[in-house]
Scaffold this motif. Sequence first.
Motif, PDB file in Angstrom:
ATOM      1  N   ALA A   1     -18.863 -50.462 -88.171  1.00  0.00           N
ATOM      2  CA  ALA A   1     -18.862 -51.499 -87.130  1.00  0.00           C
ATOM      3  C   ALA A   1     -17.711 -52.482 -87.323  1.00  0.00           C
ATOM      4  O   ALA A   1     -17.199 -53.035 -86.356  1.00  0.00           O
ATOM      5  CB  ALA A   1     -20.194 -52.232 -87.127  1.00  0.00           C
ATOM      6  N   TYR A   2     -17.338 -52.709 -88.578  1.00  0.00           N
ATOM      7  CA  TYR A   2     -16.261 -53.681 -88.841  1.00  0.00           C
ATOM      8  C   TYR A   2     -14.963 -52.992 -89.249  1.00  0.00           C
ATOM      9  O   TYR A   2     -14.073 -53.645 -89.788  1.00  0.00           O
ATOM     10  CB  TYR A   2     -16.702 -54.637 -89.943  1.00  0.00           C
ATOM     11  CG  TYR A   2     -17.743 -55.632 -89.485  1.00  0.00           C
ATOM     12  CD1 TYR A   2     -17.373 -56.879 -89.003  1.00  0.00           C
ATOM     13  CD2 TYR A   2     -19.085 -55.326 -89.550  1.00  0.00           C
ATOM     14  CE1 TYR A   2     -18.325 -57.791 -88.590  1.00  0.00           C
ATOM     15  CE2 TYR A   2     -20.049 -56.230 -89.138  1.00  0.00           C
ATOM     16  CZ  TYR A   2     -19.650 -57.463 -88.660  1.00  0.00           C
ATOM     17  OH  TYR A   2     -20.601 -58.361 -88.254  1.00  0.00           O
ATOM     18  N   GLU A   3     -14.891 -51.697 -89.002  1.00  0.00           N
ATOM     19  CA  GLU A   3     -13.684 -50.961 -89.407  1.00  0.00           C
ATOM     20  C   GLU A   3     -12.433 -51.624 -88.798  1.00  0.00           C
ATOM     21  O   GLU A   3     -12.433 -51.958 -87.604  1.00  0.00           O
ATOM     22  CB  GLU A   3     -13.823 -49.510 -88.920  1.00  0.00           C
ATOM     23  CG  GLU A   3     -12.756 -48.560 -89.377  1.00  0.00           C
ATOM     24  CD  GLU A   3     -12.893 -48.188 -90.848  1.00  0.00           C
ATOM     25  OE1 GLU A   3     -13.778 -48.722 -91.527  1.00  0.00           O
ATOM     26  OE2 GLU A   3     -12.091 -47.368 -91.325  1.00  0.00           O
ATOM     27  N   GLN A   4     -11.436 -51.831 -89.600  1.00  0.00           N
ATOM     28  CA  GLN A   4     -10.150 -52.384 -89.146  1.00  0.00           C
ATOM     29  C   GLN A   4     -10.344 -53.668 -88.341  1.00  0.00           C
ATOM     30  O   GLN A   4      -9.741 -53.859 -87.284  1.00  0.00           O
ATOM     31  CB  GLN A   4      -9.407 -51.330 -88.315  1.00  0.00           C
ATOM     32  CG  GLN A   4      -9.171 -50.049 -89.093  1.00  0.00           C
ATOM     33  CD  GLN A   4      -8.609 -48.917 -88.260  1.00  0.00           C
ATOM     34  OE1 GLN A   4      -8.067 -49.135 -87.175  1.00  0.00           O
ATOM     35  NE2 GLN A   4      -8.736 -47.694 -88.732  1.00  0.00           N
ATOM     36  N   TYR A   5     -11.217 -54.545 -88.840  1.00  0.00           N
ATOM     37  CA  TYR A   5     -11.560 -55.756 -88.077  1.00  0.00           C
ATOM     38  C   TYR A   5     -10.378 -56.714 -87.928  1.00  0.00           C
ATOM     39  O   TYR A   5     -10.418 -57.612 -87.114  1.00  0.00           O
ATOM     40  CB  TYR A   5     -12.769 -56.461 -88.690  1.00  0.00           C
ATOM     41  CG  TYR A   5     -12.592 -56.897 -90.143  1.00  0.00           C
ATOM     42  CD1 TYR A   5     -11.975 -58.091 -90.470  1.00  0.00           C
ATOM     43  CD2 TYR A   5     -13.060 -56.102 -91.185  1.00  0.00           C
ATOM     44  CE1 TYR A   5     -11.830 -58.498 -91.791  1.00  0.00           C
ATOM     45  CE2 TYR A   5     -12.916 -56.490 -92.503  1.00  0.00           C
ATOM     46  CZ  TYR A   5     -12.306 -57.692 -92.801  1.00  0.00           C
ATOM     47  OH  TYR A   5     -12.154 -58.086 -94.101  1.00  0.00           O
ATOM     48  N   TRP A   6      -9.343 -56.504 -88.711  1.00  0.00           N
ATOM     49  CA  TRP A   6      -8.168 -57.360 -88.605  1.00  0.00           C
ATOM     50  C   TRP A   6      -7.294 -56.992 -87.404  1.00  0.00           C
ATOM     51  O   TRP A   6      -6.382 -57.712 -87.053  1.00  0.00           O
ATOM     52  CB  TRP A   6      -7.339 -57.293 -89.888  1.00  0.00           C
ATOM     53  CG  TRP A   6      -6.960 -55.887 -90.292  1.00  0.00           C
ATOM     54  CD1 TRP A   6      -5.783 -55.264 -90.042  1.00  0.00           C
ATOM     55  CD2 TRP A   6      -7.765 -54.937 -91.017  1.00  0.00           C
ATOM     56  NE1 TRP A   6      -5.793 -53.991 -90.549  1.00  0.00           N
ATOM     57  CE2 TRP A   6      -6.987 -53.759 -91.154  1.00  0.00           C
ATOM     58  CE3 TRP A   6      -9.039 -54.969 -91.563  1.00  0.00           C
ATOM     59  CZ2 TRP A   6      -7.472 -52.640 -91.817  1.00  0.00           C
ATOM     60  CZ3 TRP A   6      -9.507 -53.847 -92.216  1.00  0.00           C
ATOM     61  CH2 TRP A   6      -8.729 -52.691 -92.337  1.00  0.00           C
ATOM     62  N   ARG A   7      -7.591 -55.867 -86.753  1.00  0.00           N
ATOM     63  CA  ARG A   7      -6.784 -55.499 -85.585  1.00  0.00           C
ATOM     64  C   ARG A   7      -7.641 -55.085 -84.377  1.00  0.00           C
ATOM     65  O   ARG A   7      -7.118 -54.934 -83.273  1.00  0.00           O
ATOM     66  CB  ARG A   7      -5.786 -54.381 -85.927  1.00  0.00           C
ATOM     67  CG  ARG A   7      -6.418 -53.049 -86.242  1.00  0.00           C
ATOM     68  CD  ARG A   7      -5.386 -51.941 -86.374  1.00  0.00           C
ATOM     69  NE  ARG A   7      -6.033 -50.641 -86.248  1.00  0.00           N
ATOM     70  CZ  ARG A   7      -6.152 -49.982 -85.113  1.00  0.00           C
ATOM     71  NH1 ARG A   7      -5.665 -50.487 -84.001  1.00  0.00           N
ATOM     72  NH2 ARG A   7      -6.771 -48.819 -85.066  1.00  0.00           N
TER      73      ARG A   7
END
Lengths: 163, 610
Positions: free
Chosen positions: B512-518
Amino acid sequence: MTPQSATTPQDAMTPQDLMIRMLPPFAGWLALAALALPGGSPLRGAAVTAFLAVGPGAALVGICGPALRARRAEAPAERRDPNFERHSDLLERLMLAVLLSVSAAMLVATVLIAAHAFSGDRVLLTLTLLTTLAAFCPRLRASPPTASTARGAAPRKRKGSTL
Amino acid sequence: MTDLSDLTPAAWPTRAAAAWPAVPLLVALALWGYAMRHTDVSPLDDYGLVSALHPTFWAGLAVLTAGFWTTVRDPRRRNCWSLAYVLGLLVMERATQAVLYPTPLYAWAWKHDAVIDHLLTSGGLQSADQLGEMAVYDQWPGFFAAQAALVRLLGVDNAAMYMAWWPLVSSVLLLLPLLLVYRTFTEDRRLIWTAVWLFCVANWVGQDYFSPQSVAFVLHLGVIAVVLRRYGRSGGRGGRQGQAVWTVLLSVLVTAIVVSHQLTPGMLVVTLVALVFTRRYRHWVPAVTTVVIFLAWCLTAALPFLSAAMPDMIRSIGDVGANVETGYGATPTGTGAVATSWAARLLSGSVLLLALVGVLRQRVLRHRALPLLLVAAAPLPMFVASSYGSEMIFRVLMFTLPGAAFFAAAALLPKVRTLAADAAARDTGGYSPVAVARRRRLPLPSPPPLRYGAWVPPLVLLAGTLAFVPSYSGKDRINYFPPREVALVQRLFDQAPDDSLVVAANRNYPLAYEQYWRVDHYWFLDDDRRHVDEIVRDPAAVLARDMAAVEAPARAYFLLTQGQTANSEMNGQLDKAQLERLRESVAASPRFELIAENSTGVLYVLKPAS
């Protein structure tokens, strides 16, 4: 009577002591060497995990050991088993070796990542160097035990205590 | 015919008797192994793992508990047998899910894997300007930084490769400080190991998963163990140097806690302060050291988060009702969810009640182990302090448990006598199990048969052990994500351009938070209830409007998976029929285009407005 030498027989390091002392840094260098194995290899995993879980803490407990034992630990009121206290001390040392190792890994990794200098190899190398340094450090000495702190001294009882 | 005349006559019975505890242990593990091979987790219902488990699992747990109770009460048996039984219990309790499920459990564990991935990608810590609310993890990075190093050193792709086994690892680690704490107050092996057993079965809260709090709790208990053993008054006045060294070592442990988790240092401070109020532990150094390190971190690295969260934290102080409220979206709904939730409540309630009985019944032990009673009671005022995201009640229970389990075990065992009464009993030839065991060699007569009332403690222990399973694994329908669900979500991230938006019902899905920086997220069930009602009335139109602000080349995705449905349904939010209507509405809308679909969910993308 012969004059006492600076090093008492208890202070002389036996080959066994030396081996125990050098085991943590050896495990660290072994873990570093294991990085040459392919990723995901069980041998690499075992070498790295074993060192990170016990190595740095064991070296630190090794330096502090004599000083730590200067003060007697709290113990149960009943004193039936003569080995109970010794076993508790051993368990305590094992716990400290593991928890200090885990803490050291967390702190070193945090410092490196905060300094934007992070890599897995650097974390392991730093911990191995610290462990090696600790293994060569002189042991922290304990103050001579007083009558009240000597091992086997009777615990003080309070008036009216049920102990 | 084999000549057996050279064998010592006593050798067979002696060895057989000495190895007897191995029999129930091995039988239990064999039953567990059989159950693991014959349990199918693909059709999980509302009872989670409970209804899926093969019956031999329950038989194995019963055999293990019976074997443990018999062994721990037998004075001839060494500690290693009790340890073996507890390790067997941990394997059956905490490794079952790792063996049965092909993917790690808990959306939160997947989130922590994403944080590690972020640290590995960025190579440093980032602020809220770059990461939004996820920057909080960069302000308490200890656990994640260490795991990032471990991922690299093991040479694996990510922490998901090993995080399913974390509950077993963290539970085994907990045994070290837990045993040490109990051994500070009693030599009675029965009390020590029964307390450890009760702690293991009552600790269903599920904070042993791949998380900072799992390690912080072990360190917390380690600090408590050292303080209880080394900062007491009866250690004598000498050894000031030794005490300084202990303080240095404690500081290392406390610093690791402080840089890893927000709540644990607070719990540690209240516990250490509570201990200072006893005559036996009137030593301010551990408490002051912890407060100084905690404040130093809060006023530097963690200041951005705390300054933003402080108004809410101050508002929640004293609001006990709101702090113990579990919150919207956390009301168990459906027979299975309600039943497992009650099993958990009954288990916790029973252990706390037993602890109360132990405290009232065991006068001598209450006096001797008063500090442990304080350790159990100290976290209770935290109810007043904060709701901690509706989780405070569970966290307080977890921190109370080490002390509570000790007194609960005392309630199941014979009364502890004073030293004088003990000595008098020995002088008059009274029964002293340890002394008898040491004087006489095996084989010995077996322990006296249990009286009618004596069946109560083992039955209580067995009931608690069995109740652990629904409490801990009863919600696995929510927490388990099959490989096909993981593959569906992974497909989204494989193609999502930077600054894309993922819209989903809630955050209960893998990655769910995969690659949350993009990639950004919008979980509409977290939104205002009126807006949720709007979405339910006209799903496709309202969702398309919510997603329209995303500018090309970024894209807006709609993801609905079985994990989201299970979480919404079993926690009293939208039910399966409502979510199905929502999916059909999106499928029928010309604004959405189907990207991927399988038995576990669907993935749509919003077409450009033109």
